[in-house]
Design an enzyme around this catalytic site. Sequence first.
Site, PDB file in Angstrom:
ATOM      1  N   PRO A 232       8.810  29.404  37.261  1.00  0.00           N
ATOM      2  CA  PRO A 232       9.286  29.800  35.936  1.00  0.00           C
ATOM      3  C   PRO A 232       8.149  30.022  34.936  1.00  0.00           C
ATOM      4  CG  PRO A 232      10.601  27.997  36.800  1.00  0.00           C
ATOM      5  CD  PRO A 232       9.411  28.138  37.705  1.00  0.00           C
ATOM      6  N   TYR A 233       7.110  29.207  35.012  1.00  0.00           N
ATOM      7  CA  TYR A 233       5.964  29.366  34.105  1.00  0.00           C
ATOM      8  C   TYR A 233       5.277  30.705  34.346  1.00  0.00           C
ATOM      9  CZ  TYR A 233       1.366  28.535  32.003  1.00  0.00           C
ATOM     10  OH  TYR A 233       0.224  28.649  31.263  1.00  0.00           O
ATOM     11  N   ALA A 234       4.984  31.002  35.612  1.00  0.00           N
ATOM     12  CA  ALA A 234       4.301  32.250  35.938  1.00  0.00           C
ATOM     13  C   ALA A 234       5.162  33.456  35.584  1.00  0.00           C
ATOM     14  CB  ALA A 234       3.938  32.266  37.415  1.00  0.00           C
TER      15      ALA A 234
ATOM     16  N   LYS B  11       4.944  34.094  31.914  1.00  0.00           N
ATOM     17  CA  LYS B  11       3.654  34.702  31.590  1.00  0.00           C
ATOM     18  C   LYS B  11       3.596  36.152  32.063  1.00  0.00           C
ATOM     19  CE  LYS B  11       1.496  31.304  29.523  1.00  0.00           C
ATOM     20  NZ  LYS B  11       1.053  31.412  28.108  1.00  0.00           N
TER      21      LYS B  11
END
Length: 262
Positions: A166-168, A171
Amino acid sequence: MTGTNAPDSGAGLLVDKVAFLMGAGRGIGAAAARLFAREGATVVLAARTEAELAGVVGEIRDAGGTADYVLADLTQGGSIQAAVEGVIRRHHRLDVALNNGGVSIPHTPMVNTTEQNFDLVSTVNYRGLFLSMTAEIRAIRATAGSGAIVNVSSVGSLRGAPGLGPYAAAKRAVNSLTETAAAEYGPEGIRVNAIAPGTTMTGVIRQWAEDEPGAVDRLNALTPLRRAAEPAEIAEAAAWLLSDRASFVTGVCLPVDGGLRA
């Protein structure tokens, strides 16, 4: 041959610029605030934690720079807009902006990611950046007329990132927003770029290193320069992209990763 309108190479990168930095209380944002002030900018820092902001502003002023701060919560659209409006009230224009604010969530396979953590990283790192960038574009258009914005992405956005799903993804969405904004507002003289830091010794990474001994060493072994960056090194790339010396650069996501994705 140097053109008559080329910046003086002896001047600071950001002389006479009013710079707004979202997420500037610590880490890359704080390092950027210190650097931008040294390069001649009037800086306005924003984040949620007033004590951190006040500390960085104090350091900049003690060093002879011009700085102040506004509070902003990236989960609240009204707070973001009020922060940008605060810059205009104080300095009557906005020239450049750095969007560094964000959160990380525990590294885990996607099936173990909680809905709460997914919503958090999406709200702050994607929605919050979108609202920041659009508020800044409106402010630049209404005041300075032209300017530049740098969004902080991540080297993890450039390909699959096991454990950082989810973070990537958030981004990677930042990269797309950056490219679209560059295409939409380039005709008006507003440049929009992103930087994609690799392993950088922020507080988050230092905590991760404590929680998972050897994690940073493993990343460094994959990095051609064989080390992690300090936040100030990432800030240098942002300063150049925001400066007039990068006047023909827009719509890029610049890896600042020691060659990790080479």
